[in-house]
Design an enzyme around this catalytic site. Structure first.
Site, PDB file in Angstrom:
ATOM      1  N   CYS A 123       4.507   4.601   5.823  1.00 55.92           N
ATOM      2  CA  CYS A 123       5.211   5.800   6.280  1.00 55.92           C
ATOM      3  C   CYS A 123       4.375   7.051   6.202  1.00 55.92           C
ATOM      4  CB  CYS A 123       6.509   5.987   5.493  1.00 55.92           C
ATOM      5  SG  CYS A 123       6.286   6.528   3.799  1.00 55.92           S
ATOM      6  N   ARG A 265     -13.097  -2.684  -9.240  1.00 54.08           N
ATOM      7  CA  ARG A 265     -13.419  -4.080  -8.930  1.00 54.08           C
ATOM      8  C   ARG A 265     -14.429  -4.592  -9.945  1.00 54.08           C
ATOM      9  NH1 ARG A 265     -14.528  -3.160  -2.437  1.00 54.08           N
ATOM     10  NH2 ARG A 265     -12.463  -2.263  -1.955  1.00 54.08           N
TER      11      ARG A 265
END
Length: 277
Positions: A123, A265
């Site tokens: 959105c 990561r």
């Protein structure tokens, strides 16, 4: 409630330098359906989402838009009985809410939110038309945190372990809320990353847990402004993401005194805002 996954038989194409092979194989895809949200009889917006935890999603969305501050302000949340599909069964795709502000002097500005909320599973910036409006929303005060880097690098894998729908479809985002000890309190998945965050925050709002001090919003996506703002509205002092952070997300986090990290990561991450412990 509609299904969250759908099973198909699809052609699987393999192309080599000399030949193209096509085989039919089963595939599982994530369901995306519209959810029409009506507040006090007004059609506020229609958002595309993965069915499930809809009431959490709407609570999170209303909080992010500044329409509510506490779950008690939503007196009723129910699916519309007249929302039926071709099979004459309830689609559970229209949700009606009665909202009464706790402060009678605060008016619900439904018109401005209604005018600008787009119809999308991603959105984006909801209910706003200018940078000034983006920065002007007032949520719970932020109490800064200093998270341990050794804890931060464990969160994406913990989130990944609980992404059951992603395992089946490969087509959904995940959001989780973690403590500073690295415990994931709640995880939600959705085709839209903003929906996933709204569901997490809405869950905590409905359980009377706001403001969410000493917590971190963990995202399987990039860290956009909208996600940082949703966290700020709930009093969440930190956001980490496996993807990149945007410039406005960094600026907003710094201005709000929040912690923000991206590209989390392995044993590395980019530290954009806040202090480390």
């Amino acid at each position: 409630m509609g299904r969250i996954t759908q099973h198909l038989q699809v052609p699987r194409v393999v192309s080599t330098e000399t030949k193209v092979f096509v085989n039919t194989r089963p595939d599982t895809i994530a369901v995306e359906e519209p959810l029409e949200i009506r507040v006090n009889g007004t059609n506020l917006t229609t958002t595309m989402r993965t069915p499930g935890h809809d009431i959490e999603l709407v609570h999170g969305l209303l909080l992010a838009e500044g329409l509510i501050r506490d779950a008690s302000e939503v007196s009723t949340a129910r699916y519309c009985a007249g929302a039926v599909g071709p099979d004459n069964q309830n689609t559970y795709n229209v949700l009606e809410l009665d909202v009464v502000p706790a402060n009678p002097r605060r008016e619900l500005n439904l018109v401005s939110v209604q005018r600008n909320l787009p119809t999308s599973s991603a959105c984006g910036v909801c209910g706003t038309t200018s940078i000034e409006q983006l920065m002007d929303k007032k949520g719970w005060p932020i109490e800064p945190i200093t998270p341990d880097p050794r804890m931060i690098i464990t969160l994406p894998e913990k989130l990944r372990e609980r992404q059951k729908m992603f395992d089946k479809t490969g087509g959904v985002h995940a959001a989780g809320l973690a403590t500073l000890d690295g415990e994931l309190l709640v995880v939600r998945e959705d085709v839209g990353r903003h929906n996933a965050a709204d569901k997490v925050i809405g869950h905590m709002l409905m359980n009377g847990r706001l403001p969410l001090r000493d917590t971190i919003l963990v995202m399987s996506s990039r860290a956009s402004f909208e996600l940082v703002q949703k966290a700020a509205m709930a009093g969440i002092p930190g956001v980490i993401a496996v993807g990149a952070a945007t410039s406005l997300a960094v600026d907003t986090a710094r201005d709000a005194g929040m912690f923000l990290a991206g590209f989390v990561r392995g044993n590395k991450f980019n530290h954009y805002a806040g202090e480390l412990g």
